[in-house]
Design a protein around this motif. Structure first.
Motif, PDB file in Angstrom:
ATOM      1  N   UNK A 146      15.753 -18.756 -22.785  1.00 56.32           N
ATOM      2  CA  UNK A 146      16.382 -19.951 -22.537  1.00 56.32           C
ATOM      3  C   UNK A 146      15.516 -20.273 -21.089  1.00 56.32           C
ATOM      4  N   UNK A 147      14.556 -19.157 -20.332  1.00 54.77           N
ATOM      5  CA  UNK A 147      13.461 -19.991 -19.832  1.00 54.77           C
ATOM      6  C   UNK A 147      12.048 -19.970 -20.105  1.00 54.77           C
ATOM      7  N   UNK A 170      10.046 -18.619 -17.664  1.00 56.23           N
ATOM      8  CA  UNK A 170      10.100 -16.975 -17.120  1.00 56.23           C
ATOM      9  C   UNK A 170      10.288 -16.366 -17.826  1.00 56.23           C
ATOM     10  N   UNK A 171      11.520 -15.788 -18.502  1.00 62.15           N
ATOM     11  CA  UNK A 171      12.324 -14.692 -19.289  1.00 62.15           C
ATOM     12  C   UNK A 171      10.941 -14.854 -20.287  1.00 62.15           C
ATOM     13  N   UNK A 172      10.626 -15.479 -21.058  1.00 65.36           N
ATOM     14  CA  UNK A 172       9.514 -15.713 -22.152  1.00 65.36           C
ATOM     15  C   UNK A 172       8.239 -14.860 -21.537  1.00 65.36           C
ATOM     16  N   UNK A 173       7.695 -14.895 -20.779  1.00 67.06           N
ATOM     17  CA  UNK A 173       7.203 -14.948 -19.898  1.00 67.06           C
ATOM     18  C   UNK A 173       7.288 -13.183 -19.600  1.00 67.06           C
ATOM     19  N   UNK A 174       8.096 -12.834 -19.453  1.00 66.57           N
ATOM     20  CA  UNK A 174       8.499 -11.808 -19.214  1.00 66.57           C
ATOM     21  C   UNK A 174       8.448 -10.572 -20.429  1.00 66.57           C
ATOM     22  N   UNK A 175       9.160 -10.825 -21.414  1.00 69.72           N
ATOM     23  CA  UNK A 175       9.369 -10.624 -23.225  1.00 69.72           C
ATOM     24  C   UNK A 175       7.838  -9.883 -23.385  1.00 69.72           C
ATOM     25  N   UNK A 176       7.328 -11.347 -23.866  1.00 74.41           N
ATOM     26  CA  UNK A 176       6.141 -11.012 -24.231  1.00 74.41           C
ATOM     27  C   UNK A 176       4.720 -10.208 -23.464  1.00 74.41           C
ATOM     28  N   UNK A 177       4.870  -9.862 -21.792  1.00 76.83           N
ATOM     29  CA  UNK A 177       4.419  -9.303 -21.009  1.00 76.83           C
ATOM     30  C   UNK A 177       4.709  -7.467 -21.923  1.00 76.83           C
ATOM     31  N   UNK A 178       6.250  -7.669 -21.731  1.00 74.06           N
ATOM     32  CA  UNK A 178       6.909  -6.131 -21.939  1.00 74.06           C
ATOM     33  C   UNK A 178       6.423  -5.510 -23.132  1.00 74.06           C
ATOM     34  N   UNK A 194       3.657 -25.287 -14.698  1.00 73.01           N
ATOM     35  CA  UNK A 194       3.096 -25.756 -13.297  1.00 73.01           C
ATOM     36  C   UNK A 194       3.633 -24.234 -12.469  1.00 73.01           C
ATOM     37  N   UNK A 195       5.144 -24.919 -12.731  1.00 74.24           N
ATOM     38  CA  UNK A 195       6.491 -24.107 -11.990  1.00 74.24           C
ATOM     39  C   UNK A 195       6.289 -22.561 -12.611  1.00 74.24           C
ATOM     40  N   UNK A 196       5.797 -22.417 -13.563  1.00 72.44           N
ATOM     41  CA  UNK A 196       5.400 -20.663 -14.262  1.00 72.44           C
ATOM     42  C   UNK A 196       4.522 -20.008 -13.213  1.00 72.44           C
ATOM     43  N   UNK A 197       3.367 -20.567 -13.136  1.00 70.58           N
ATOM     44  CA  UNK A 197       2.193 -20.080 -13.235  1.00 70.58           C
ATOM     45  C   UNK A 197       2.309 -19.291 -12.162  1.00 70.58           C
ATOM     46  N   UNK A 198       2.795 -19.036 -10.863  1.00 69.75           N
ATOM     47  CA  UNK A 198       3.119 -18.508  -9.996  1.00 69.75           C
ATOM     48  C   UNK A 198       3.927 -17.381 -10.051  1.00 69.75           C
ATOM     49  N   UNK A 207      -4.204 -30.847 -34.825  1.00 72.43           N
ATOM     50  CA  UNK A 207      -4.420 -30.739 -33.172  1.00 72.43           C
ATOM     51  C   UNK A 207      -4.202 -32.488 -32.787  1.00 72.43           C
ATOM     52  N   UNK A 208      -3.460 -31.828 -31.907  1.00 73.27           N
ATOM     53  CA  UNK A 208      -2.851 -33.248 -31.171  1.00 73.27           C
ATOM     54  C   UNK A 208      -2.199 -32.738 -29.696  1.00 73.27           C
ATOM     55  N   UNK A 209      -2.190 -34.315 -29.338  1.00 71.07           N
ATOM     56  CA  UNK A 209      -1.845 -34.084 -27.757  1.00 71.07           C
ATOM     57  C   UNK A 209      -0.347 -35.015 -27.783  1.00 71.07           C
ATOM     58  N   UNK A 210       0.770 -33.880 -28.143  1.00 68.80           N
ATOM     59  CA  UNK A 210       1.307 -35.057 -27.164  1.00 68.80           C
ATOM     60  C   UNK A 210       2.193 -34.791 -26.281  1.00 68.80           C
ATOM     61  N   UNK A 211       3.416 -35.272 -25.431  1.00 71.94           N
ATOM     62  CA  UNK A 211       3.282 -34.309 -23.761  1.00 71.94           C
ATOM     63  C   UNK A 211       3.477 -33.035 -23.872  1.00 71.94           C
ATOM     64  N   UNK A 212       3.456 -32.505 -23.060  1.00 76.80           N
ATOM     65  CA  UNK A 212       3.860 -31.207 -22.504  1.00 76.80           C
ATOM     66  C   UNK A 212       4.819 -30.571 -22.829  1.00 76.80           C
ATOM     67  N   UNK A 213       5.606 -29.428 -23.165  1.00 74.72           N
ATOM     68  CA  UNK A 213       6.622 -29.147 -23.115  1.00 74.72           C
ATOM     69  C   UNK A 213       7.622 -29.064 -21.607  1.00 74.72           C
ATOM     70  N   UNK A 214       9.109 -29.268 -22.346  1.00 72.21           N
ATOM     71  CA  UNK A 214      10.008 -28.810 -20.465  1.00 72.21           C
ATOM     72  C   UNK A 214       9.517 -27.789 -20.282  1.00 72.21           C
ATOM     73  N   UNK A 215      10.112 -27.202 -18.751  1.00 72.96           N
ATOM     74  CA  UNK A 215      10.081 -25.759 -18.757  1.00 72.96           C
ATOM     75  C   UNK A 215      10.935 -25.363 -18.510  1.00 72.96           C
ATOM     76  N   UNK A 216      12.331 -25.729 -19.154  1.00 68.90           N
ATOM     77  CA  UNK A 216      13.078 -25.081 -20.294  1.00 68.90           C
ATOM     78  C   UNK A 216      13.542 -25.177 -21.668  1.00 68.90           C
ATOM     79  N   UNK A 217      12.762 -25.155 -21.717  1.00 69.05           N
ATOM     80  CA  UNK A 217      12.170 -26.142 -22.968  1.00 69.05           C
ATOM     81  C   UNK A 217      11.322 -25.033 -24.178  1.00 69.05           C
ATOM     82  N   UNK A 218      11.647 -24.405 -25.126  1.00 71.23           N
ATOM     83  CA  UNK A 218      10.282 -24.516 -25.861  1.00 71.23           C
ATOM     84  C   UNK A 218      10.173 -25.106 -27.769  1.00 71.23           C
TER      85      UNK A 218
END
Length: 1035
Positions: free
Chosen positions: A428-429, A431-439, A464-468, A641-652
């Motif tokens: 869903x966002x 930050x939840x993804x980071x929590x799940x993978x670290x667990x 960038x919004x996810x880094x801190x 490998x390619x270089x499309x635009x970076x993903x949005x923060x709320x979307x994988x």
């Protein structure tokens, strides 16, 4: 075995049983073989009794595992004996000792044939049994016609005819090219009218084999199969000896339903009604009882009925009933029934609209994860993995993480991989993804591949919004006393890059961060030390002004490892030590890592390669409608490998596509790419034309002026000048006067239309090949898998596939093998990126050779505009400000549409919903109007909200007024035209006055809308260099 009175054989068997060890047994066997060999040398002195006795001894010795390399001729000679005891011994021993290629069998062919065509039924049964057991090519060539006559003979007893049917089945399976079954439609229909259930069961086994290779020849037998099923389900005229625990001939019921699954559909409404009544009776009449034998029989019938219901795409009510029944089965105590319930529920996931119903049983499925039987736990895991989506991903992933700590070690790697994939696909966002993978890393570190922690590092670096947040979570996990080395790696990397963002937080100064990481240093292996050294260098770089104490500590570590035996550690330590002495220049040298180029997720690719024997694949094979062998040719996807635009923060993003153009801007000078067997070739596309519309704003009466004439982008396929119907158009595209001698099976246009509304099905089929599609769409990315199935026993050669993409799609096709082995299936993935709005359709130019037949077809791929729409509910507070802000053309377009197919308002709402346009109730005060909202995804527009309003007149359903609004003028126009195409009633007409062959009639479907409101532009010379435009011109 007719051994009564053979004292010598009985004594030999007793001696063998009394042997104390293997050596004694071998000596006794050698002695007996020597005796038999001596007696056979003096064959003239042997009586029939003695010859029979010695042949029995040879068979017994052979059954013990010893080689018997003599006496074969004596066994074969007994076949021609006039009496039953000797003939029986000859047939049994010959079929046991000799294989189909043995030379001595040729000596017996005439004798066997005489027994088959003779009048002694006992001899006929013996001969048919041996021929069925051996099934050699020479037997098939010489005896198959006689076996067929025996099967169809009305003067033979049912016992003989049963054996004849099974013998013919064996010969056909072993040698389908030798056994001639041409013209067997009427004969098979005659056999299916048989009243004797024994003959009918054997004939149904033969029918399943015949229809699996060529169902087209046996359409007339389909009503007879339904009639048989009805007779058994109603227990009409079923003898008691064929009733098993109160179930009328369960074996025949299963075979009949399996045969029905080889027919694509049932056209006759009366036959379909009778069949569904029978299936309803089976579904309602099956329950779990205490008797194990009755349970096994009734559930064998039930689960075959479920497979047939799924195959026929029954009504949603019956499908829901099936899911409810399976939900009851997965809760019973019997493990076999639970296993079958979970497996069939996994297959149900392939049926459209069933996922929400299956979700009701989510709690019971999660309970099955704790079952003592590991096979049930695996099936429950497969089912949870398949039923997961955005709405329940959080609950399922959390359950998997909780289960991970108690799961078997044999399952942890698969469990970890699937949890990581679900977290990535449906987060869903972030930050939840980071929590799940670290667990996940914390609980299953030993089973975590590098791909998993690489992926989380990539997402954190690119957002960038996810880094801190990620740095704070990494610090929390490092505070634990026992941390796995993988957690140390990912935490050290994240803290090295982003710990400076936490500098103002308590306990997060550079020195404290260094101490936390360095505490883990003594416990990690050598492979982790390079990551720690990089983290130390980054911390040193971020410490401004420099901290002398911290600097000396880190320099001491670098000095220590400058003499390390490991080359990489030594080089890093030396270079970091030298760089750290450069003062302020260190900031530039050790700056933050740049954003990673987006690429296809290695996790998802790894999961696809690992799925070998899952219930999902079993379901795919079941619904393939052809009897494929176990050979499955899987083509590896090209790593890009390619270089499309970076993903949005709320979307994988599910799939990240490589850039297929040399520049980031898509201007008329860009080049489109066609993909032929994995090779990229360059063609010149047509430049997009302007998209100017005048807005028709007037009173809300239904009468209004027609739309202004507006130029539109030239459609790549089907010549859309005045024929802009994408979905209802033909799915196969002819070129010039080319015709194929091979007729397609089924209505290709209907197949294409169905695939425009669902994500899996058959795109094309003929007697030699079946091309299926399974697709997954996420935002502006799509992944299609082409399933190329060889239906025959000979290979398909010179296989070629060329993609003709329209200018608005990037398409990459993986390598297609030039040969498809017999009865094998090849998977060819396609990666698709939507660049901008357009209704143009990509074309698959596919060709192959089978024998002397060369087949070339051009098929539309169902990558249509609605695949990139995501329905979204819109409230009044969101709708009206957005609607007012889009005040006029070209962002808001209005048109009065005439010649609309008359339909009730509810049916129109359902039609719009099927194209991912969500109806928003209560926004329009007029009950005769519809308001809908959707989000369109493309690389140029990103996520673009689209609003639709349709005003209808209850007195005249053949016309309506439609208003479309969005933030992109091209999207507004294309979406308006697309919706109009689905609403207009289009008369079907041939393309030209020339008479059409049956092939072209089957493959060409054109549509001409009455009085098109928008005039399409004529083709420019530059456009004709595009292969899609050339194809459209030929149409």
């Amino acid at each position: 075995m007719a051994m009564h009175g053979m004292r010598g054989l009985s004594v030999f068997i007793s001696d063998i049983r009394n042997c104390q060890n293997k050596e004694q047994e071998r000596l006794r066997v050698d002695k007996e073989l020597g005796n038999v060999r001596t007696r056979f040398k003096n064959e003239k002195g042997l009586t029939p009794y003695e010859k029979k006795k010695y042949v029995w001894k040879m068979l017994y010795i052979y059954m013990l595992g010893y080689d018997v390399d003599f006496g074969h001729m004596e066994a074969v000679s007994l076949i021609s004996a006039p009496k039953y005891p000797e003939k029986q011994v000859g047939y049994i021993v010959t079929s046991s000792l000799l294989n189909e290629n043995h030379d001595f069998l040729r000596l017996a062919i005439n004798t066997v044939r005489n027994d088959i065509i003779g009048r002694n039924e006992t001899f006929q049964c013996l001969a048919l049994t041996m021929v069925g057991n051996i099934g050699g090519r020479e037997f098939a060539e010489s005896l198959a016609p006689d076996v067929q006559k025996l099967l169809l003979s009305s003067s033979c007893r049912p016992l003989v005819r049963k054996k004849a049917a099974l013998c013919l089945l064996r010969l056909y399976r072993k040698n389908p090219d030798v056994v001639n079954v041409d013209g067997w439609t009427d004969r098979m229909a005659q056999l299916l009218d048989e009243r004797d259930l024994g003959v009918l069961t054997s004939s149904m086994s033969l029918f399943v084999a015949l229809v699996s290779n060529n169902h087209e020849a046996y359409w007339t037998c389909l009503p007879k199969c339904v009639k048989i099923l009805e007779r058994l389900a109603r227990n009409l005229d079923v003898p008691q000896e064929y009733t098993y625990y109160g179930i009328p001939s369960p074996w025949l019921q299963v075979k009949t339903m399996r045969a029905l699954q080889y027919f694509p559909t049932i056209e006759d409404p009366n036959t379909r009604r009778i069949l569904f009544e029978v299936l309803q009776r089976i579904l309602m009449g099956t329950d779990v009882v205490k008797n194990v034998n009755k349970n096994n029989a009734s559930h064998a019938v039930l689960f075959e009925a479920l497979a047939l219901v799924m195959h026929l795409d029954a009504e949603k009510e019956m499908m829901s009933q099936c899911v409810a029944l399976l939900g009851k089965f997965i809760a019973v105590r019997e493990p076999n029934i639970r296993y079958l319930g979970l497996e069939n529920m996994t297959r149900m996931l392939l049926v459209t609209d069933m996922q929400d119903i299956i979700k009701r049983h989510q709690a019971q499925i999660i309970t099955s994860l704790k079952d003592p039987d590991i096979s049930i736990r695996r099936r429950a895991l497969d089912l949870l993995y398949g039923m997961c989506d955005v709405s329940n991903a959080k609950d399922i992933v959390e359950e998997l993480l909780q289960y991970l700590s108690t799961a078997d070690f044999a399952m942890r790697e698969e469990l970890s991989l699937k949890a990581a994939i679900l977290a990535e696909k449906f987060a869903p966002d972030l930050s939840w993804y980071v929590d799940a993978i670290l667990q996940l890393i914390d609980k299953a570190g030993d089973f975590i591949s590098d791909d998993i922690w690489f992926r989380v590092v990539q997402f954190v670096t690119n957002n960038e919004d996810l880094q801190s947040y990620a740095a704070a979570k990494a610090r929390e996990f490092l505070d634990k006393p026992a941390v796995h080395e993988t957690m140390v790696k990912v935490s050290a990397y994240i803290l090295g890059e982003f710990s400076h963002l936490l500098a103002k937080s308590p306990g997060c100064s550079p020195k404290e961060i260094f101490n936390i990481i360095h505490e883990k240093h003594p416990t990690v292996p050598t492979s982790t030390i390079p990551v720690l050294l990089s983290a130390y260098a980054k911390i040193l770089m971020h410490t401004q002004p420099p901290d002398p104490e911290l600097q000396n500590q880190i320099w001491a570590i670098f000095n220590k490892y400058e003499s390390c035996i490991d080359v990489e550690i030594q080089q890093r330590a030396a270079e970091y030590f030298a760089l750290s002495r450069k003062g302020a220049a260190l900031m530039d040298i050790l700056a933050e890592m740049p954003k990673f180029p987006e690429r296809q997720s290695a996790l998802i690719k790894k999961a696809e390669e690992a799925e070998v024997d899952t219930a999902e694949q079993s379901a795919i094979k079941l619904r393939a409608q052809q009897q494929m062998s176990n050979a499955l040719v899987v083509i590896d996807q090209l790593a890009t490998n390619g270089a499309p635009p970076p993903p949005q923060v709320n979307q994988l993003s599910l799939v990240k596509m490589p850039s297929m153009s040399s520049t980031a801007d898509h201007n008329p000078a860009d080049q489109a790419l066609s993909v032929a067997n994995g090779t990229l070739s360059t063609v010149d596309p047509q430049p997009p034309s302007a998209d100017l519309l005048g807005d028709l704003l007037g009173p809300l009466a239904i009468e209004g002026p027609p739309a202004a004439a507006v130029p539109s982008e030239h459609n790549v396929v089907s010549g859309l000048e005045g024929i802009p119907n994408v979905v209802d158009g033909a799915a196969i595209v002819p070129v010039g006067e080319e015709t194929n001698s091979v007729q397609p099976i089924g209505n290709i246009a209907e197949r294409f239309h169905a695939l425009c509304l669902k994500d899996s099905g058959v795109l094309y089929e003929d007697p030699y090949i079946q091309i299926g599609i399974k697709a997954e769409w996420r935002a502006h990315h799509g992944r299609l898998v082409l399933f190329l199935g060889n239906k025959n026993t000979s290979p398909l050669v010179s296989v070629q596939a060329l993609i003709l993409p329209p200018a608005h799609l990037k398409i990459e096709l993986s390598l297609v093998p030039e040969t498809i082995p017999p009865r094998a299936q090849v998977q060819c993935p396609l990666e698709i990126v939507n660049l901008r709005p357009s209704r143009d359709v990509a074309v698959l130019d596919f060709s192959y050779k089978f024998g002397t037949n060369t087949v070339n077809v051009k098929l539309r791929l169902p990558a249509v505009i609605n695949k990139f729409l995501q329905p979204i509910p819109v409230s009044a507070e969101e709708f009206f400000p957005q609607w007012r802000s889009l005040s006029g053309p070209p962002l808001k377009l209005q048109e009065v549409v005439r010649s609309v197919r008359p339909m009730p308002l509810l049916e129109m709402a359902n039609l719009l919903n099927s194209y991912c346009l969500m109806i928003c109730s209560g926004l329009d005060p007029n009950p005769n109007n519809l308001v809908a909202g959707t989000t369109f995804y493309s690389e140029s527009t990103r996520a673009m909200l689209c609003l639709i309003r349709i005003e209808t007149d209850p007195a005249d359903r053949t016309q309506l007024r439609m208003t479309i609004a969005s933030g992109d003028p091209t999207l507004t126009f294309e979406l308006k035209e697309f919706i109009k195409e689905q609403l207009i009633s289009i008369p079907m007409a041939p393309h030209g006055p020339a008479p059409q062959t049956p092939q072209t009639q089957a493959s060409i479907t054109a549509a001409t809308p009455p009085a098109p409101s928008a005039v399409q532009p004529t083709s420019t010379p530059m456009a004709m260099n595009d292969p899609g435009a050339l194809l459209a011109g030929l149409l």
